[in-house]
Design a protein around this motif. Sequence first.
Motif, short mmCIF file in Angstrom:
data_model
loop_
_atom_site.label_atom_id
_atom_site.label_comp_id
_atom_site.label_asym_id
_atom_site.label_seq_id
_atom_site.Cartn_x
_atom_site.Cartn_y
_atom_site.Cartn_z
N ALA A 66 -11.34 -7.78 -39.36
CA ALA A 66 -9.88 -7.68 -39.37
C ALA A 66 -9.40 -6.49 -40.20
CB ALA A 66 -9.25 -8.98 -39.89
N HIS A 98 -4.85 -13.01 -44.23
CA HIS A 98 -3.60 -12.65 -43.55
C HIS A 98 -3.34 -11.17 -43.74
CE1 HIS A 98 0.44 -12.87 -41.95
NE2 HIS A 98 0.88 -12.25 -43.03
N SER A 135 -6.76 -12.55 -33.98
CA SER A 135 -7.87 -13.11 -34.75
C SER A 135 -9.11 -12.26 -34.57
CB SER A 135 -8.16 -14.54 -34.28
OG SER A 135 -7.06 -15.36 -34.53
N THR A 161 -14.51 -22.01 -38.54
CA THR A 161 -13.80 -21.89 -37.27
C THR A 161 -14.56 -20.91 -36.38
OG1 THR A 161 -11.70 -22.21 -38.42
CG2 THR A 161 -11.59 -21.33 -36.19
N ARG A 210 -13.03 -11.30 -46.72
CA ARG A 210 -12.44 -11.27 -45.38
C ARG A 210 -10.93 -11.45 -45.47
NH1 ARG A 210 -16.26 -13.76 -40.72
NH2 ARG A 210 -18.12 -12.58 -41.24
N ASP A 222 -13.45 -11.51 -36.06
CA ASP A 222 -14.67 -12.14 -36.55
C ASP A 222 -15.30 -11.29 -37.65
OD1 ASP A 222 -16.68 -14.05 -36.69
OD2 ASP A 222 -17.88 -13.08 -35.12
N GLY A 256 -2.60 -10.20 -38.25
CA GLY A 256 -3.95 -10.55 -37.88
C GLY A 256 -4.73 -11.05 -39.07
N ALA A 257 -5.88 -11.65 -38.78
CA ALA A 257 -6.75 -12.21 -39.81
C ALA A 257 -8.14 -12.45 -39.24
CB ALA A 257 -6.18 -13.53 -40.30
N ASP A 258 -9.10 -12.59 -40.16
CA ASP A 258 -10.43 -13.07 -39.78
C ASP A 258 -10.34 -14.58 -39.58
OD1 ASP A 258 -12.06 -10.68 -39.86
OD2 ASP A 258 -11.72 -10.67 -42.03
N MET A 259 -11.21 -15.10 -38.75
CA MET A 259 -11.25 -16.55 -38.54
C MET A 259 -11.60 -17.23 -39.86
SD MET A 259 -10.41 -16.92 -35.38
CE MET A 259 -10.81 -18.62 -35.07
N TYR A 283 -15.20 -18.18 -33.62
CA TYR A 283 -14.51 -17.06 -32.99
C TYR A 283 -14.85 -17.06 -31.52
CZ TYR A 283 -13.20 -12.26 -31.87
OH TYR A 283 -12.64 -11.14 -31.30
N TYR A 323 -0.21 -12.16 -33.22
CA TYR A 323 -1.10 -12.49 -34.33
C TYR A 323 -2.51 -12.49 -33.76
CZ TYR A 323 -2.12 -14.22 -38.99
OH TYR A 323 -2.54 -14.33 -40.29
#
Length: 137
Positions: free
Chosen positions: A15, A51, A10, A71, A48, A12, A64-67, A73, A8
């Motif tokens: 994604a 998921h 992450s 949160t 963004r 910024d 994957g995903a954007d933060m 990065y 998975y």
Amino acid sequence: MASLLNPYLSFDGDARQALEFYKDVFGGELRLNTFGEFGQPGGDHADRIMHGMLESPSGLTLMGADMPPGTEYSPGNTFAVSLSGDTESELRGYWDKLSAGGSVSVPLERQMWGDVFGMCADRFGVPWMVNINQPGD
């Protein structure tokens, strides 16, 4: 359903681009959901990726995903995604696409343990290890 273990990743804010790139590399079905679709419409992060999941025809799954908002990065060097097997043409194809525009730290070549192995970081900074099993000599 059996338990699964999947990488998975992450990102910024890129994604979507990264997961679409991995779809080009591995093929398969890519599903993307945004923060806006799940309760944060109109916010700074609405477009963004909250998921994403790629399932390739050969059985690989990458998520994957954007933060999330608020949160930080902070990319690190404590992980790598490992690809291995004995289908040389398939693995070399992945290597060629992943290393293009990135950086190679270990060239994809025969190593002391007998397999063909290489390490690179793709254009998104994600580290990859590719090991092509070689039949015993």
